[in-house]
Scaffold this motif. Structure first.
Motif, PDB file in Angstrom:
ATOM      1  N   CYS A  75       0.837  -1.199   0.000  1.00 31.99           N
ATOM      2  CA  CYS A  75       0.000   0.000   0.000  1.00 31.99           C
ATOM      3  C   CYS A  75       0.869   1.246   0.000  1.00 31.99           C
ATOM      4  O   CYS A  75       1.695   1.420   0.907  1.00 31.99           O
TER       5      CYS A  75
ATOM      6  N   ASP B 152       1.857   5.090   0.742  1.00 30.02           N
ATOM      7  CA  ASP B 152       1.577   5.807   1.987  1.00 30.02           C
ATOM      8  C   ASP B 152       0.287   6.618   1.938  1.00 30.02           C
ATOM      9  O   ASP B 152      -0.432   6.724   2.936  1.00 30.02           O
ATOM     10  N   ASP B 153      -0.033   7.182   0.781  1.00 28.74           N
ATOM     11  CA  ASP B 153      -1.239   8.010   0.705  1.00 28.74           C
ATOM     12  C   ASP B 153      -2.525   7.197   0.687  1.00 28.74           C
ATOM     13  O   ASP B 153      -3.617   7.751   0.811  1.00 28.74           O
TER      14      ASP B 153
ATOM     15  N   PHE C 228      -2.771   4.328   2.751  1.00 25.33           N
ATOM     16  CA  PHE C 228      -2.764   3.513   3.960  1.00 25.33           C
ATOM     17  C   PHE C 228      -3.998   3.831   4.819  1.00 25.33           C
ATOM     18  O   PHE C 228      -4.319   5.001   5.033  1.00 25.33           O
TER      19      PHE C 228
ATOM     20  N   LEU D  31      -5.054   4.643   7.653  1.00 30.63           N
ATOM     21  CA  LEU D  31      -4.598   5.147   8.937  1.00 30.63           C
ATOM     22  C   LEU D  31      -5.741   5.348   9.920  1.00 30.63           C
ATOM     23  O   LEU D  31      -5.705   4.867  11.055  1.00 30.63           O
TER      24      LEU D  31
ATOM     25  N   HIS E 198       4.192   4.096   9.061  1.00 31.13           N
ATOM     26  CA  HIS E 198       4.120   3.144   7.949  1.00 31.13           C
ATOM     27  C   HIS E 198       5.007   3.626   6.814  1.00 31.13           C
ATOM     28  O   HIS E 198       5.257   4.817   6.639  1.00 31.13           O
ATOM     29  N   MET E 199       5.478   2.672   6.058  1.00 38.66           N
ATOM     30  CA  MET E 199       6.254   2.942   4.853  1.00 38.66           C
ATOM     31  C   MET E 199       5.810   1.935   3.808  1.00 38.66           C
ATOM     32  O   MET E 199       5.879   0.726   4.036  1.00 38.66           O
ATOM     33  N   GLY E 200       5.335   2.429   2.677  1.00 42.21           N
ATOM     34  CA  GLY E 200       4.803   1.495   1.697  1.00 42.21           C
ATOM     35  C   GLY E 200       5.069   1.899   0.274  1.00 42.21           C
ATOM     36  O   GLY E 200       5.635   2.956  -0.019  1.00 42.21           O
ATOM     37  N   GLN E 201       4.648   1.026  -0.625  1.00 38.51           N
ATOM     38  CA  GLN E 201       4.730   1.277  -2.047  1.00 38.51           C
ATOM     39  C   GLN E 201       3.624   0.466  -2.715  1.00 38.51           C
ATOM     40  O   GLN E 201       3.097  -0.486  -2.139  1.00 38.51           O
TER      41      GLN E 201
ATOM     42  N   GLY F 173       6.209  -3.187   1.914  1.00 36.74           N
ATOM     43  CA  GLY F 173       5.515  -2.300   2.843  1.00 36.74           C
ATOM     44  C   GLY F 173       5.517  -2.827   4.262  1.00 36.74           C
ATOM     45  O   GLY F 173       5.279  -4.011   4.508  1.00 36.74           O
TER      46      GLY F 173
ATOM     47  N   ALA G  34       4.577  -1.560   8.593  1.00 41.14           N
ATOM     48  CA  ALA G  34       3.876  -0.596   9.456  1.00 41.14           C
ATOM     49  C   ALA G  34       3.963  -1.062  10.893  1.00 41.14           C
ATOM     50  O   ALA G  34       4.082  -2.268  11.166  1.00 41.14           O
TER      51      ALA G  34
ATOM     52  N   ALA H 290      10.918  -0.467   1.100  1.00 41.54           N
ATOM     53  CA  ALA H 290       9.928  -0.481   2.184  1.00 41.54           C
ATOM     54  C   ALA H 290       9.909  -1.818   2.909  1.00 41.54           C
ATOM     55  O   ALA H 290       8.878  -2.457   3.077  1.00 41.54           O
TER      56      ALA H 290
END
Length: 270
Positions: free
Chosen positions: A39, A41-42, A44, A46, A59-62, A67, A69, A90
């Motif tokens: 996922c 980051d925008d 995710f 949250l 979190h850090m994703g792609q 990814g 979290a 990530a």
């Protein structure tokens, strides 16, 4: 104080947000570390996860793969990310807890080690070569988990089942990626040289068979029970005496649209 820490390769946090919420509501760990969130980051979820009682999230994703979290009931003051093998993949994220009574200052590392593809030959399979390089870089890093160091926990889908009874058949899986001798030796060297204690095996030693992953390819995973222990919780030596339990929440593998991994949860008495 008791501190419970869970790790779970969720195989898409957006696709399985209901499973994550259910696990949080039923098990209520203090900290949940996710891998393979798949996922950016925008995207995710949250707010949905914070609404479950976990206001502190990093979190850090792609898109589409990898990814990581960390969800926490306790605040954390520091976060950091390592880029392994020269790639921003990530696959790692770290937090340092604050305002958590006896757990203040505790460092938590969350890793997602590359799976390595299907062919256990670094000359023929770039994915396997990448996995071995990743593990070698981890070995060089070590984690600073020596007895005098800051208390630390390392969790994640490490994609290696290191011991004979971490797989359903040691002999049949010796040439299968995740249990080959080169991988198991590399993981054990990383753990031992870093000073880490394998929480699960610390209190549930072999020959007990323990699994956290069951393939989607199995038509009846529960009956066949051909699993592997790919998901791990390691403790710095100054935390080894605090471990009270480590459990695999196996029933999640039978939920609707499940991840092929089940959560692993450790409870510490700090």
């Amino acid at each position: 104080m008791k501190l419970s820490v869970s790790t779970w390769n969720i195989n898409s946090v957006r696709l399985r947000i209901d499973q994550v919420r259910r696990f949080l509501q039923e098990q209520r760990p203090d900290i949940l570390c996710l891998q393979e969130t798949k996922c950016p980051d925008d995207k995710f979820p949250l707010k949905e996860l914070q609404a479950c009682g976990y206001p502190f999230v990093v979190h850090m994703g792609q898109k589409g793969y990898n990814g990581v979290a960390i969800l926490s009931r306790y605040p954390f003051s520091q976060t950091s990310i390592m880029e392994m093998c020269g790639r921003a993949d990530a696959r790692h994220i770290t937090v340092t807890l604050t305002q958590a009574k006896a757990a203040s200052g505790l460092v938590i590392h969350n890793f997602y080690v590359p799976a390595g593809g299907d062919i256990p030959d670094p000359e023929l399979n770039e994915k396997f070569r990448h996995k071995l390089q990743f593990m070698e870089e981890l070995r060089g890093w070590g984690g600073r988990a020596k007895p005098t160091a800051t208390p630390a926990i390392l969790v994640g889908d490490l994609n290696v089942a290191p011991l004979e009874h971490d797989v359903w058949s040691h002999k049949q899986l010796l040439d299968v990626v995740s249990h080959t001798p080169i991988e198991t030796a590399a993981l054990e060297e990383l753990r031992q040289e870093g000073g880490w204690a394998d929480a699960m095996r610390h209190i549930r030693p072999e020959p007990e068979k323990i699994y956290s992953w069951w393939s989607y390819r199995s038509p009846d995973w529960a009956a066949a029970n051909k699993g592997r222990r790919l998901d791990h919780i390691w403790l710095s030596q100054n935390l080894a005496g605090t471990i009270r339990s480590v459990e695999v929440t196996r029933e999640t593998r039978g939920w609707e649209r499940p991840s092929d991994h089940a959560p692993v949860t450790a409870v510490l008495e700090l």
